[in-house]
Design a protein around this motif. Structure first.
Motif, PDB file in Angstrom:
ATOM      1  N   CYS A  73       0.832  -1.199   0.000  1.00 37.66           N
ATOM      2  CA  CYS A  73       0.000   0.000   0.000  1.00 37.66           C
ATOM      3  C   CYS A  73       0.871   1.257   0.000  1.00 37.66           C
ATOM      4  O   CYS A  73       1.844   1.359   0.765  1.00 37.66           O
ATOM      5  CB  CYS A  73      -0.923   0.002   1.221  1.00 37.66           C
ATOM      6  SG  CYS A  73      -2.063   1.405   1.275  1.00 37.66           S
ATOM      7  N   SER A 165      -4.456  -1.604  -0.491  1.00 33.92           N
ATOM      8  CA  SER A 165      -3.583  -1.433  -1.664  1.00 33.92           C
ATOM      9  C   SER A 165      -4.307  -1.776  -2.961  1.00 33.92           C
ATOM     10  O   SER A 165      -3.763  -1.591  -4.047  1.00 33.92           O
ATOM     11  CB  SER A 165      -2.339  -2.321  -1.535  1.00 33.92           C
ATOM     12  OG  SER A 165      -2.680  -3.691  -1.641  1.00 33.92           O
ATOM     13  N   ASN A 170      -7.746   1.654  -2.320  1.00 38.32           N
ATOM     14  CA  ASN A 170      -6.435   2.308  -2.308  1.00 38.32           C
ATOM     15  C   ASN A 170      -6.541   3.833  -2.464  1.00 38.32           C
ATOM     16  O   ASN A 170      -5.527   4.525  -2.503  1.00 38.32           O
ATOM     17  CB  ASN A 170      -5.529   1.728  -3.388  1.00 38.32           C
ATOM     18  CG  ASN A 170      -6.114   1.900  -4.778  1.00 38.32           C
ATOM     19  OD1 ASN A 170      -7.290   2.245  -4.920  1.00 38.32           O
ATOM     20  ND2 ASN A 170      -5.307   1.657  -5.796  1.00 38.32           N
TER      21      ASN A 170
END
Length: 204
Positions: A73, A165, A170
């Motif tokens: 991430c 992520s 995200n």
């Protein structure tokens, strides 16, 4: 003279008759004794005691709801503690053939706090360990029991670094507040909480 002779003879005969009657009153007795022999039967003692020795494989008994070894991430990571959601309990049971039931159960030291994290979908329910008799028999008294914890659906049942992520989670602007709130709640709920596994064996 003839008369006198008769009298004397009669007296002699009378005495003889009395003496004879006295001998007929004697009784001879004899006691008897017998013996009888018995046997004693004593049952042998079978010790069906069961003992259980436990240890953690590789000494690992710590569940860590942490980050990943690598950080996918762009805006969330945990480098302090790496995720470890599985511990393995090693059990050695003596006299395992005498075991009738063999079950394992798990409990949190603070069930209220753990259930709060479960209700918020931050983590999964405590692992179900259950009946392990078949594994005990197959292992000839020695078994390894994996104890597996899980992330909750608030993180898509995966590590938060993985969850945040991937699209659409995200997006920092949209999800960073939720991520912060959820991870703070996770810390508040599970900080200081431990777990205990109870192994119960009964003899047949």
């Amino acid at each position: 003279m003839k008369s006198k002779s008769i009298v004397i003879l009669s007296s002699v005969l009378g005495i003889a008759a009395l003496v004879g009657a006295g001998f007929s009153a004697w009784v001879i007795t004899q006691g008897a004794q017998a013996t009888a022999t018995g046997t004693i039967t004593v049952d042998t003692v079978t010790d069906n005691s069961i003992t259980i020795n436990s240890s953690w494989v590789d000494g690992n008994n710590t569940i860590i709801f942490g980050g990943l070894a690598s950080h996918p991430c762009a805006w969330l990571k945990n480098s302090d503690h790496t995720e470890n959601l599985t511990c393995t309990l090693h059990l050695v049971v003596t006299n395992y053939t005498a075991v009738d039931t063999f079950t394992l159960s798990i409990a949190a030291s603070n069930d209220t706090k753990y259930q709060s994290a479960v209700t918020a979908n931050l983590v999964g329910a405590l692992p179900t360990l259950g009946d392990k008799k078949a594994a005990l028999s197959t292992g000839h008294g020695t078994i390894d029991v994996p104890v597996v914890f899980t992330w909750g659906s608030a993180f898509g049942n995966v590590n938060p670094e993985t969850y945040y992520s991937t699209s659409p989670h995200n997006d920092y602007a949209t999800y960073h507040t939720a991520a912060s709130d959820n991870l703070t709640a996770l810390h508040d709920d599970l900080s200081g909480v431990t777990f205990t596994i109870t192994v119960t064996a009964t003899a047949a």
